[in-house]
Design an enzyme around this catalytic site. Structure first.
Site, PDB file in Angstrom:
ATOM      1  CG  ASP A   1      -1.716   2.293   6.758  1.00 11.65           C
ATOM      2  OD1 ASP A   1      -2.629   1.449   6.671  1.00 11.65           O
ATOM      3  OD2 ASP A   1      -1.830   3.462   6.358  1.00 11.65           O
TER       4      ASP A   1
ATOM      5  CG  ASP B   1      -1.736   1.229   1.342  1.00  6.68           C
ATOM      6  OD1 ASP B   1      -2.458   1.502   0.371  1.00  6.68           O
ATOM      7  OD2 ASP B   1      -1.679   1.917   2.373  1.00  6.68           O
TER       8      ASP B   1
ATOM      9  CG  ASP C   1      -4.063  -1.153   3.854  1.00 11.74           C
ATOM     10  OD1 ASP C   1      -4.781  -0.753   2.920  1.00 11.74           O
ATOM     11  OD2 ASP C   1      -3.057  -0.545   4.249  1.00 11.74           O
TER      12      ASP C   1
END
Length: 416
Positions: A313, A120, A317
């Site tokens: 993080d 990400d 997610d």
């Protein structure tokens, strides 16, 4: 305030304690092997003690019973049963010392097979410290108006981009002037400020609201602002790469591991970051559900036996962390979702720890197979010596306890 039992620290301690319950395939094999190996060895020793004196002239039971006892002592699987789990335990402990919490030895094994790492972007490869760098006006509005309306609309959002706009405005926001706030997932936000209808978000939101604007593609992370459905201009917000991000991608390439970046940014912003880092593939303008879809496509295209890791993080997610072969949450000490969902938790914000985790996993596996090869080789050698009457009980003791101690000491190397 939370009870200690509900805190992230408590959950981290729990996952470390429970890590040993999730065994690697090698551990499971050795446990199963020992279950069948032990009765076979006992039966074999009994045959050595009984059969030769019956069929070979001049042989005594006392001699062959001694040989059988020597073989029995040598054949004890202590070195395998103790040193291999200890090797994985040492790997988990060694990783913990470096701020990497692995939930089980099965994930250590899986890390050795990783061939694709999906990142990400925001907060993982970048610092997530957004700063307003430019305000472009349109239709007679000025920069102060654009920034003020954007700050008011975003005032109740906890998104890093919203915080950067509020910080740039740097004036007390009168919450009584704001009403009708409506957040539109993956697009932006709408709100009423006094009598004005404010629309703040990306290009998709402008098109959805049929707001006329002259620029769709703008380089960087862009927040468009419209007042009463009239386009007022846009705010450019910049994020910076983490110091170790580029080195992480370079080291992955050296290990022949592919890299993929997923981001909600527009194409131009994603392309700029991907080129700076040397990312192999990147996907842009993604909603959380789009990220799950892309990780599933990557998993389907990955050859059997290879693994895909996702690094995020841990805030938005969780679905992707759960779907990947190995979910790695970064800097997630304050995120319960990360601790619960991820298979590996990195306690700092450095993406270089992904490389460290892979290196520890490979070192652990190497040491485990060294112990298997060494223990089996030495034991087979001394068993043959015992059958032919060359090895004494002292050699048998070395073949058992000596090999076990050496294997244990070798397993402990992974903790350094």
């Amino acid at each position: 305030t939370k009870l200690f039992s509900e805190s992230s620290i408590s959950r981290i301690l729990e996952l470390v304690e429970n890590a040993v319950s999730k065994k690697a395939e090698t551990e499971k094999f050795i446990t199963t092997f020992a279950k069948y190996y032990t009765p076979v060895v006992v039966f074999g020793a009994l045959m050595i003690a009984v059969i030769p004196p019956l069929f070979i002239t001049g042989q005594t039971y006392s001699d062959w019973i001694y040989r059988a006892l020597v073989v029995l002592v040598i054949s004890c699987p202590c070195a395998l049963v103790i040193s291999i789990p200890l090797g994985y335990f040492g790997g988990i402990g060694g990783a913990s010392r470096k701020g990497i919490l692995v939930k089980g030895s099965n994930y250590l094994d899986a890390l050795t097979k990783v061939k694709t790492v999906v990142f990400d972007k925001t907060g993982t490869l970048t610092k997530g410290n957004f700063v307003v760098t430019q305000i472009v006006t349109a239709n007679g509005y000025n920069e102060k108006d654009i920034l003020r309306y954007a700050a008011y609309a975003e005032s109740n959002s906890n998104h890093p981009i919203a915080k950067s706009i509020i910080d740039a405005y740097d004036t007390k926001i009168q919450q009584g002037e704001i009403s009708g706030v409506k957040e539109i997932s993956g697009k932006g936000i709408k709100a009423r400020v006094n009598k004005d209808e404010i629309t703040v978000g990306n290009d998709k939101l402008l098109h959805a609201e049929n707001i006329q604007h002259d620029k769709c593609e703008v380089e960087g992370t862009v927040i468009h602002v419209a007042i009463n459905s009239i386009y007022a201009g846009y705010i450019i917000i910049s994020d910076t790469l983490k110091d170790s991000a580029q080195e992480t991608i370079t080291l992955l390439k050296k290990k022949d591991i592919g890299s993929v970046m997923l981001t909600g940014d527009n194409k131009n912003a994603a392309e700029i970051f991907a080129e700076k880092l040397g990312i192999d593939k990147y996907y842009y303008e993604l909603l959380p559900e789009d990220k799950v879809k892309h990780i599933e496509e990557i998993l389907q295209s990955t050859p059997k036996g290879n693994k895909v890791a996702f690094v995020g993080d841990g805030i938005n997610d969780s679905p992707v962390l759960a779907r990947a072969d190995i979910g790695i949450a970064m800097g997630a000490l304050g995120s319960d979702a990360a601790v619960e969902t991820a298979d590996v938790v990195l306690m700092t914000d450095s993406p270089l720890q992904v490389i460290t985790a892979i290196d520890i996993a490979k070192k652990t596996r190497k040491i485990v197979w060294q112990n298997i090869g060494f223990a089996m080789g030495v034991k087979l050698f001394f068993i043959l010596l015992g059958i032919f009457g060359i090895a004494t009980m002292w050699e048998a003791v070395f073949g058992d306890m000596g090999v076990a101690i050496i294997a244990i000491l070798n397993a402990m190397r992974v903790m350094k």
